[in-house]
Design an enzyme around this catalytic site. Sequence first.
Site, mmCIF file in Angstrom:
data_model
loop_
_atom_site.group_PDB
_atom_site.id
_atom_site.type_symbol
_atom_site.label_atom_id
_atom_site.label_comp_id
_atom_site.label_asym_id
_atom_site.label_seq_id
_atom_site.Cartn_x
_atom_site.Cartn_y
_atom_site.Cartn_z
ATOM 1 N N GLY A 49 0.880 -1.215 0.062
ATOM 2 C CA GLY A 49 -0.005 -0.042 -0.082
ATOM 3 C C GLY A 49 0.765 1.376 -0.020
ATOM 4 O O GLY A 49 2.042 1.186 0.383
ATOM 5 N N GLN A 54 3.190 9.928 0.972
ATOM 6 C CA GLN A 54 4.497 9.134 0.809
ATOM 7 C C GLN A 54 5.465 9.400 -0.318
ATOM 8 O O GLN A 54 6.612 9.117 -0.480
ATOM 9 C CB GLN A 54 4.226 7.815 1.051
ATOM 10 C CG GLN A 54 3.835 7.184 2.209
ATOM 11 C CD GLN A 54 3.608 5.900 2.644
ATOM 12 O OE1 GLN A 54 2.746 5.199 2.119
ATOM 13 N NE2 GLN A 54 4.661 5.213 2.946
ATOM 14 N N CYS A 103 6.364 0.333 7.327
ATOM 15 C CA CYS A 103 5.876 1.304 6.501
ATOM 16 C C CYS A 103 7.027 1.499 5.840
ATOM 17 O O CYS A 103 8.044 1.764 6.148
ATOM 18 C CB CYS A 103 5.435 2.222 7.330
ATOM 19 S SG CYS A 103 4.944 3.892 6.325
ATOM 20 N N LEU A 104 6.593 1.966 4.296
ATOM 21 C CA LEU A 104 7.929 2.297 3.324
ATOM 22 C C LEU A 104 8.512 3.745 3.766
ATOM 23 O O LEU A 104 9.468 3.740 3.548
ATOM 24 C CB LEU A 104 7.055 2.533 1.875
ATOM 25 C CG LEU A 104 6.570 1.343 1.262
ATOM 26 C CD1 LEU A 104 6.141 1.680 -0.107
ATOM 27 C CD2 LEU A 104 7.526 0.074 1.192
ATOM 28 N N HIS A 145 -4.164 1.741 8.098
ATOM 29 C CA HIS A 145 -2.757 2.195 8.195
ATOM 30 C C HIS A 145 -2.564 3.097 6.899
ATOM 31 O O HIS A 145 -2.193 4.159 7.145
ATOM 32 C CB HIS A 145 -1.785 0.972 7.955
ATOM 33 C CG HIS A 145 -0.560 1.548 7.680
ATOM 34 N ND1 HIS A 145 0.513 1.117 8.626
ATOM 35 C CD2 HIS A 145 0.219 2.185 6.429
ATOM 36 C CE1 HIS A 145 1.823 1.522 8.340
ATOM 37 N NE2 HIS A 145 1.746 2.218 6.840
ATOM 38 N N GLU A 146 -3.131 2.842 5.697
ATOM 39 C CA GLU A 146 -3.141 3.626 4.770
ATOM 40 C C GLU A 146 -3.696 5.015 4.816
ATOM 41 O O GLU A 146 -3.114 5.935 4.507
ATOM 42 C CB GLU A 146 -3.469 3.176 3.223
ATOM 43 C CG GLU A 146 -2.542 1.835 3.057
ATOM 44 C CD GLU A 146 -1.012 2.073 2.782
ATOM 45 O OE1 GLU A 146 -0.778 3.317 2.477
ATOM 46 O OE2 GLU A 146 -0.271 1.473 3.112
ATOM 47 N N HIS A 149 -2.169 7.733 6.853
ATOM 48 C CA HIS A 149 -1.216 8.524 6.182
ATOM 49 C C HIS A 149 -1.683 9.827 5.902
ATOM 50 O O HIS A 149 -1.064 10.924 5.541
ATOM 51 C CB HIS A 149 -0.471 7.856 5.009
ATOM 52 C CG HIS A 149 0.385 6.964 5.357
ATOM 53 N ND1 HIS A 149 1.803 7.576 5.988
ATOM 54 C CD2 HIS A 149 0.591 5.619 5.172
ATOM 55 C CE1 HIS A 149 2.458 6.222 6.004
ATOM 56 N NE2 HIS A 149 1.945 5.089 5.538
#
Length: 186
Positions: A49, A54, A103-104, A145-146, A149
């Site tokens: 995701g 991000q 997380c990225l 989570h997404e 952001h």
Amino acid sequence: MAFRSVRRIGDPVLRQVAQRIPPEKIGSEEFRALVDDMVDAMHEEGGIGIAAPQVGESVRLCIVELTVDNDRYDDDQSFELTVMVNPQVSVLDEEEQAFWEGCLSVPELRGLVHRPRKVRVDYLDESGTPCTIQGEDFFATVLQHELDHLDGVLFVDKIRDTRMMATVEEFEKHWIRDDGDQNPVV
Ligand code: NI
């Protein structure tokens, strides 16, 4: 090759409340280029995701792509590549569950995060059509989570017990589930 690199924790753009995307912008060349760059960045970094902040764009757009090859999950709980514009989450079951998240934008770290176990997300797809999806268990965690952001929230903010944090290396050594499975990076 992505033209926008993934922003890492400490970059202020990750902490902003992102702006809604005007519906008339959906499908524009600029919009499609952003979606393409997000997909490229997600694939390049092996995520399941990604949210627009991000890649440095503070707008309410995120993408999930999750197919879990695991008996624990039903097939209908997999997400094909799904683009969500202006998504809104509703909790359908407040019972909490905890998953190890990554997380990225937070490289090399895992942390145990508690979240409601079932949610619904209402959003516009990449052609502006209103859609709804529901997620349970790990899928509910991925969606939350997404969407976090888009409000400037990272999973590390939600780790209740900071003893339940680990580098990826130590996580794999000490905290991997008995079935050998591990949670992918969202
Ligand atoms: Ni993330």
